[in-house]
Design an enzyme around this catalytic site. Structure first.
Site, short mmCIF file in Angstrom:
data_model
loop_
_atom_site.label_atom_id
_atom_site.label_comp_id
_atom_site.label_asym_id
_atom_site.label_seq_id
_atom_site.Cartn_x
_atom_site.Cartn_y
_atom_site.Cartn_z
N GLY A 115 0.81 -1.22 0.00
CA GLY A 115 0.00 0.00 0.00
C GLY A 115 0.83 1.25 0.00
CB SER A 116 1.41 4.00 -2.28
OG SER A 116 0.18 4.35 -2.88
CD GLU A 138 6.43 -3.25 1.98
OE1 GLU A 138 6.31 -2.43 2.92
OE2 GLU A 138 6.90 -2.99 0.88
C1 UN1 Z 1 9.56 -0.47 -1.13
O1 UN1 Z 1 10.03 0.61 -0.80
O2 UN1 Z 1 8.37 -0.75 -1.00
O3 UN1 Z 1 14.87 -2.11 -0.57
C2 UN1 Z 1 10.35 -1.48 -1.77
C3 UN1 Z 1 14.57 -1.38 -1.50
C4 UN1 Z 1 13.94 -1.99 -2.71
C5 UN1 Z 1 12.51 -2.22 -2.49
C6 UN1 Z 1 11.79 -1.20 -1.73
N1 UN1 Z 1 14.61 -3.22 -3.06
O4 UN1 Z 1 14.71 -0.19 -1.44
#
Ligand code: UN1
Length: 509
Positions: free
Chosen positions: A234-235, A285
């Site tokens: 989710g953003s 997440e």
């Molecule tokens: C995210 O910010 O939801 O670790 C993913 C990182 C990337 C993924 C981030 N491999 O910054």
């Protein structure tokens, strides 16, 4: 435009807006001679139903195919992505706003996930357990779930799909993907590439089903009993939109004044509840509030480079962005002074231009949230050391910002999705760990030190309570080989590497 059902757009005609709108008001008339980049039609619930019926049929075929053969299909998807790496990376940059090396890096991440999944397709191993009955043994066999729902956010419009879809596919599941409403071109481009591979192999296209759409489609996925597992990233933008839909539908009352972080948690809970109500499984997440701790013995230059990448990279719009910098009192002033100088030199501009370090925020709303966030920070006693303003130009550009603030301030507990870094001072390791663990979220964390005893405490039971516990590297930049995800209000899900694949299968004993 996205986030609501079609009805929600009806009011637009009241404002004189149509499906295509000239964007300039010149000499008393609307016009626009620049190109329309693209128009996207969102999915309706009817589209969704038809898609799911086809997907459920395709699932019967896909799960019958031996896992290494499924791996071969994912290998071909990886190859197809490789040939388009540069274009896809550019599209990610254009649509999301991250700088080009990050756009390309993100597409590389999904290619790497394909490679990882190909190997995994030969290692979906079960086990043999001794039985207490004579001449018997117990077997544990892993079987596909059927269909996996993947709902992704704007900030990683294709890598997060990769973490979930590559694993889900080799595990024998069909994928139903809803990308973010504000990154539909990436959703379409990725889907087209996968569809071509499936077609070339005479496989049903519905193995990979995707929708551009908003909360209506997200909710349909969450409630759909045909989807045993839903992975939801989710953003804040997406989540707020979802929340507004929920308010519109009167599912929950009295949360109109909730802050963005509460929205994230509340909507995460709503998705989880909708999935759990039907006994489905969820990988969540939701948000991070990640700290970097710099001890008195740390390599300061290394720490500074890491903080810059972690706090300013992707304009602070990663879940793994460093939002809190905890400095030992003996290095506090040196680090803060040097960081302020570095922040003043950050090259801000067109994300597609070589040499740009900081691109724009994703949408005008992100920029508004930044402005509101800075007001709240000031009201709660935060002192702006550098930055703090929007940049007076076209686009959603804001200054990279450092704020001195008490760890107990309420705003520090929330995730402001932008390049804002809170700095604070500590005296002892225990105090630093306590501050690290004092926020609702538990995604990523990092400590800079050379002392093994500190490192082992940090990664142990009395150390960081996050899912990702780093030493001498930034909070972001997690590798796909590990399980990605976090504890507490981050949601508890784990995606990508390690044994995350087991969540995409059911265990038969
Ligand atoms: C995210 O910010 O939801 O670790 C993913 C990182 C990337 C993924 C981030 N491999 O910054």
């Amino acid at each position: 435009m996205g986030g609501f059902g079609r009805k929600a757009y009806e009011f637009l005609s009241e404002l004189g807006l149509g499906p295509r709108n000239p964007g300039c008001f010149v000499n008393g008339a609307w016009r626009g001679s620049g190109p329309v980049i693209a128009e996207v039609m969102e999915a309706s619930i009817e589209d969704y139903e038809e898609g799911l019926r086809a997907c459920a049929n395709a699932a019967k075929i896909w799960m019958q195919i031996p896992a290494p053969k499924r791996g071969e299909i994912v290998r071909q998807i990886g190859e197809a992505l490789r040939t388009k790496l540069y274009y896809l990376g550019r599209l990610v940059s254009l649509e999301m706003g991250k700088i080009l090396p990050e756009g390309i890096g993100e597409v590389q991440e999904i290619i790497d996930m394909c490679d990882y999944a190909v190997g995994l397709s030969r290692q979906l191993n079960g086990s043999i357990i001794p039985s207490e009955r004579p001449n018997h043994m117990m077997l544990e066999v892993w079987n596909p779930l059927g269909i996996v729902g993947v709902i992704t956010a704007f900030n990683f419009p294709c890598a997060v799909l990769g973490w979930n879809a590559c694993i889900a596919l080799v595990c024998g599941n069909c994928v139903v993907w809803k990308g973010a409403p504000t990154t539909p071109l990436i959703t379409i481009a990725m889907t087209e590439i996968v569809a071509q591979v499936l077609e070339k192999n005479n496989l049903p296209a519905a193995i990979f089903t995707s929708f551009c759409g908003g909360a209506e489609i997200g909710e349909a996925i969450a409630r759909d009993t045909r989807i045993p597992l839903v992975s939801f990233t989710g953003s804040s933008k997406l989540l707020l939109t979802v929340l507004l839909l929920y308010l519109e539908l009167s599912y929950i009352k009295g949360v109109e004044s909730a802050t963005v972080v509460m929205c994230i948690i509340i909507v995460g809970l709503l998705v989880q509840q909708n999935v759990h109500k039907r006994f489905g499984k969820c990988l969540l997440e939701l948000s991070g509030n990640n700290a970097i701790i710099v001890m008195d013995d740390a390599d300061i230059q290394l720490a500074m480079r890491s903080v810059l990448f972690a706090a300013v990279g992707t304009a602070g719009q990663r879940c793994t962005t460093c939002r809190r910098l905890l400095l030992h009192e003996s290095v506090y002033q040196t680090v803060v002074d040097q960081l302020i100088q570095v922040y003043k030199q950050v090259n801000i501009g067109d994300p597609l231009e070589k040499g740009t370090l900081l691109g724009p925020l994703h949408t005008p709303i992100s920029k508004e949230n930044f402005v509101k966030g800075i007001e709240v920070i000031k009201a709660q006693g935060g002192k702006i050391l550098v930055g703090g303003s929007v940049i007076d130009s076209e686009g959603n550009f804001v200054q990279p910002t450092i704020v001195e603030i008490a760890p107990s301030a309420q705003v520090v507990k929330e995730e402001l999705f932008g390049p804002v870094l809170y700095v604070m001072k500590f005296q002892t390791l225990n105090e630093a760990i306590e501050i690290n663990n004092s926020v609702p979220q538990g995604l990523s964390s990092s400590i800079f030190t050379r002392k093994p005893e500190i490192i082992f405490k940090w990664i142990g039971a009395h150390g960081s309570d996050c899912g990702i516990v780093n030493v001498n590297i930034p909070t972001n930049g997690a590798e796909i080989g590990g399980a990605f995800g976090g504890e507490k209000a981050t949601g508890g899900g784990r995606e990508a590497g390690s044994d995350s694949w087991k969540q995409y299968m059911r265990r038969s004993t």
